[in-house]
Design a protein around this motif. Structure first.
Motif, short mmCIF file in Angstrom:
data_model
loop_
_atom_site.label_atom_id
_atom_site.label_comp_id
_atom_site.label_asym_id
_atom_site.label_seq_id
_atom_site.Cartn_x
_atom_site.Cartn_y
_atom_site.Cartn_z
N UNK A 121 -11.04 -20.75 1.96
CA UNK A 121 -10.38 -19.77 2.83
C UNK A 121 -9.98 -18.47 2.12
N UNK A 122 -10.35 -18.33 0.86
CA UNK A 122 -9.92 -17.16 0.07
C UNK A 122 -10.29 -15.84 0.75
N UNK A 123 -11.48 -15.76 1.33
CA UNK A 123 -11.93 -14.53 1.99
C UNK A 123 -11.11 -14.20 3.23
N UNK A 124 -10.46 -15.20 3.80
CA UNK A 124 -9.66 -14.98 5.01
C UNK A 124 -8.30 -14.33 4.72
N UNK A 125 -7.95 -14.20 3.46
CA UNK A 125 -6.66 -13.63 3.07
C UNK A 125 -6.80 -12.20 2.55
N UNK A 126 -7.83 -11.49 3.03
CA UNK A 126 -8.08 -10.12 2.60
C UNK A 126 -7.95 -9.19 3.79
N UNK A 127 -7.16 -8.14 3.62
CA UNK A 127 -7.05 -7.08 4.62
C UNK A 127 -7.87 -5.89 4.13
N UNK A 128 -8.69 -5.33 4.99
CA UNK A 128 -9.59 -4.22 4.64
C UNK A 128 -8.96 -2.88 5.07
N UNK A 129 -9.17 -1.87 4.26
CA UNK A 129 -8.64 -0.54 4.57
C UNK A 129 -9.41 0.06 5.74
N UNK A 130 -8.65 0.60 6.69
CA UNK A 130 -9.26 1.26 7.84
C UNK A 130 -9.81 2.62 7.44
N UNK A 131 -10.97 2.93 7.94
CA UNK A 131 -11.58 4.25 7.72
C UNK A 131 -11.15 5.18 8.85
N UNK A 132 -10.76 6.37 8.48
CA UNK A 132 -10.31 7.33 9.50
C UNK A 132 -11.39 8.35 9.76
N UNK A 150 1.10 -8.83 -2.16
CA UNK A 150 -0.31 -8.46 -2.05
C UNK A 150 -0.80 -7.87 -3.37
N UNK A 151 -2.03 -8.20 -3.71
CA UNK A 151 -2.72 -7.57 -4.82
C UNK A 151 -3.46 -6.37 -4.23
N UNK A 152 -3.26 -5.19 -4.80
CA UNK A 152 -3.89 -3.98 -4.28
C UNK A 152 -5.22 -3.79 -5.00
N UNK A 153 -6.30 -3.80 -4.21
CA UNK A 153 -7.64 -3.61 -4.75
C UNK A 153 -8.27 -2.36 -4.16
N UNK A 154 -9.51 -2.13 -4.54
CA UNK A 154 -10.25 -0.98 -4.03
C UNK A 154 -10.49 -1.17 -2.53
N UNK A 155 -9.78 -0.42 -1.70
CA UNK A 155 -9.89 -0.44 -0.24
C UNK A 155 -9.59 -1.81 0.39
N UNK A 156 -8.75 -2.59 -0.26
CA UNK A 156 -8.38 -3.88 0.31
C UNK A 156 -7.08 -4.40 -0.29
N UNK A 157 -6.40 -5.24 0.48
CA UNK A 157 -5.20 -5.93 0.04
C UNK A 157 -5.50 -7.42 0.07
N UNK A 158 -5.19 -8.11 -1.02
CA UNK A 158 -5.37 -9.56 -1.09
C UNK A 158 -4.00 -10.19 -0.92
N UNK A 159 -3.80 -10.95 0.15
CA UNK A 159 -2.53 -11.63 0.34
C UNK A 159 -2.40 -12.70 -0.74
N UNK A 160 -1.22 -12.77 -1.35
CA UNK A 160 -0.98 -13.71 -2.45
C UNK A 160 -0.14 -14.87 -1.97
#
Length: 150
Positions: A139-150, A118-128
Protein backbone atom coordinates in the motif's frame (compact mmCIF):
# COMPACT_ATOMS: atom_id res chain seq x y z
CA UNK A 1 71.54 66.37 -0.25
CA UNK A 2 69.03 68.85 1.08
CA UNK A 3 66.50 67.74 -1.55
CA UNK A 4 66.87 64.06 -0.69
CA UNK A 5 66.49 64.84 3.02
CA UNK A 6 63.26 66.74 2.26
CA UNK A 7 61.99 63.83 0.12
CA UNK A 8 62.68 61.34 2.92
CA UNK A 9 60.95 63.59 5.45
CA UNK A 10 57.89 63.99 3.17
CA UNK A 11 57.77 60.25 2.51
CA UNK A 12 57.89 59.53 6.25
CA UNK A 13 55.15 62.11 6.85
CA UNK A 14 52.86 60.63 4.17
CA UNK A 15 53.46 57.09 5.39
CA UNK A 16 52.51 57.87 8.98
CA UNK A 17 49.62 60.14 7.99
CA UNK A 18 48.01 57.42 5.85
CA UNK A 19 48.30 54.63 8.38
CA UNK A 20 45.09 53.78 10.21
CA UNK A 21 44.60 54.22 13.88
CA UNK A 22 44.37 50.92 15.78
CA UNK A 23 40.84 49.53 15.64
CA UNK A 24 38.96 48.55 18.71
CA UNK A 25 38.12 44.86 18.56
CA UNK A 26 34.67 43.65 19.49
CA UNK A 27 34.27 40.18 20.81
CA UNK A 28 31.71 38.07 18.94
CA UNK A 29 30.76 34.61 20.05
CA UNK A 30 30.92 32.95 16.63
CA UNK A 31 30.00 29.60 18.14
CA UNK A 32 26.63 30.97 19.26
CA UNK A 33 26.00 32.62 15.87
CA UNK A 34 26.80 29.37 14.03
CA UNK A 35 24.64 27.34 16.42
CA UNK A 36 21.67 29.69 15.96
CA UNK A 37 22.03 29.55 12.18
CA UNK A 38 22.18 25.76 12.21
CA UNK A 39 18.90 25.59 14.13
CA UNK A 40 17.00 27.61 11.55
CA UNK A 41 18.45 26.60 8.18
CA UNK A 42 19.62 23.11 7.31
CA UNK A 43 22.99 22.88 5.59
CA UNK A 44 23.13 21.66 2.00
CA UNK A 45 20.29 20.92 -0.40
CA UNK A 46 17.10 19.89 1.38
CA UNK A 47 13.45 19.71 0.45
CA UNK A 48 12.92 22.92 2.40
CA UNK A 49 15.50 25.01 0.57
CA UNK A 50 15.82 23.41 -2.87
CA UNK A 51 12.32 22.29 -3.91
CA UNK A 52 9.35 24.33 -5.03
CA UNK A 53 7.24 22.80 -2.26
CA UNK A 54 4.58 25.49 -1.81
CA UNK A 55 1.30 24.51 -3.49
CA UNK A 56 -1.59 22.06 -3.32
CA UNK A 57 -1.25 18.28 -3.06
CA UNK A 58 -4.10 15.84 -3.55
CA UNK A 59 -4.89 12.14 -3.49
CA UNK A 60 -6.99 9.44 -1.89
CA UNK A 61 -5.44 7.98 1.25
CA UNK A 62 -6.43 4.52 2.55
CA UNK A 63 -9.23 4.29 5.10
CA UNK A 64 -10.11 1.29 7.29
CA UNK A 65 -13.80 2.16 7.60
CA UNK A 66 -14.56 3.88 4.27
CA UNK A 67 -13.69 3.78 0.57
CA UNK A 68 -10.82 6.24 1.03
CA UNK A 69 -10.00 9.67 2.33
CA UNK A 70 -9.97 12.29 -0.43
CA UNK A 71 -7.26 14.67 0.79
CA UNK A 72 -6.17 18.11 -0.37
CA UNK A 73 -3.31 19.84 1.46
CA UNK A 74 -2.22 23.34 0.50
CA UNK A 75 1.18 24.45 1.81
CA UNK A 76 2.03 28.15 1.89
CA UNK A 77 5.56 29.58 1.91
CA UNK A 78 4.88 31.16 5.35
CA UNK A 79 4.58 27.60 6.80
CA UNK A 80 0.80 27.72 7.01
CA UNK A 81 -1.43 25.02 5.57
CA UNK A 82 -5.03 24.17 4.83
CA UNK A 83 -6.10 20.52 4.78
CA UNK A 84 -9.44 19.44 3.36
CA UNK A 85 -10.60 15.80 3.71
CA UNK A 86 -13.66 13.89 2.61
CA UNK A 87 -14.40 10.36 3.86
CA UNK A 88 -15.62 8.68 0.68
CA UNK A 89 -18.65 6.43 1.03
CA UNK A 90 -19.56 7.94 4.39
CA UNK A 91 -20.88 11.38 5.34
CA UNK A 92 -18.86 13.01 2.52
CA UNK A 93 -18.77 16.34 4.36
CA UNK A 94 -15.61 18.35 3.85
CA UNK A 95 -13.49 18.52 6.99
CA UNK A 96 -11.23 21.55 6.88
CA UNK A 97 -8.22 22.16 9.13
CA UNK A 98 -5.90 25.18 8.94
CA UNK A 99 -2.78 25.90 10.89
CA UNK A 100 0.99 25.98 10.83
CA UNK A 101 3.46 23.24 9.99
CA UNK A 102 7.03 22.75 11.18
CA UNK A 103 10.06 21.45 9.28
CA UNK A 104 12.25 18.84 10.95
CA UNK A 105 15.94 19.56 11.54
CA UNK A 106 16.95 17.86 8.28
CA UNK A 107 14.61 20.07 6.22
CA UNK A 108 12.92 17.10 4.57
CA UNK A 109 9.83 16.35 6.68
CA UNK A 110 6.96 18.49 7.88
CA UNK A 111 4.59 18.03 10.80
CA UNK A 112 1.15 19.61 10.55
CA UNK A 113 -0.41 21.12 13.66
CA UNK A 114 -2.68 18.05 13.97
CA UNK A 115 0.43 15.84 14.32
CA UNK A 116 0.38 14.21 10.89
CA UNK A 117 3.77 13.97 9.21
CA UNK A 118 4.83 14.10 5.57
CA UNK A 119 8.07 13.68 3.69
CA UNK A 120 8.33 16.48 1.11
CA UNK A 121 9.49 15.20 -2.27
CA UNK A 122 9.67 16.52 -5.81
CA UNK A 123 6.01 17.44 -6.55
CA UNK A 124 4.66 15.01 -3.95
CA UNK A 125 4.04 14.48 -0.25
CA UNK A 126 4.59 11.05 1.29
CA UNK A 127 2.37 10.48 4.32
CA UNK A 128 4.48 9.04 7.15
CA UNK A 129 3.56 6.63 9.90
CA UNK A 130 3.25 7.65 13.54
CA UNK A 131 7.01 7.25 14.06
CA UNK A 132 7.85 9.46 11.07
CA UNK A 133 8.84 6.65 8.68
CA UNK A 134 7.63 6.06 5.13
CA UNK A 135 4.92 3.48 4.75
CA UNK A 136 6.26 0.36 3.05
CA UNK A 137 4.67 -2.68 1.50
CA UNK A 138 1.90 -3.13 -1.04
CA UNK A 139 0.00 0.00 0.00
CA UNK A 140 3.02 2.35 0.00
CA UNK A 141 1.93 4.02 -3.27
CA UNK A 142 -1.47 4.79 -1.74
CA UNK A 143 0.12 7.14 0.82
CA UNK A 144 1.38 9.67 -1.73
CA UNK A 145 -0.27 13.01 -2.47
CA UNK A 146 0.61 14.52 -5.87
CA UNK A 147 1.10 18.24 -6.46
CA UNK A 148 -1.68 19.85 -8.47
CA UNK A 149 -0.68 21.57 -11.69
CA UNK A 150 -2.14 25.02 -12.18
Amino acid sequence: MNKSLCCIALLALFTTACSEAPKEETAVDTTQVQTDAAKTVPVGDTSQNSLDWAGSYEGVLPCASCEGIQTLITLQSDNSFVQETVYLGKDESIFKVAGKFDWDSSGSKITLSDGSKYLVGENQLFMLDIEGNRVSGELAEDYILKKKRI
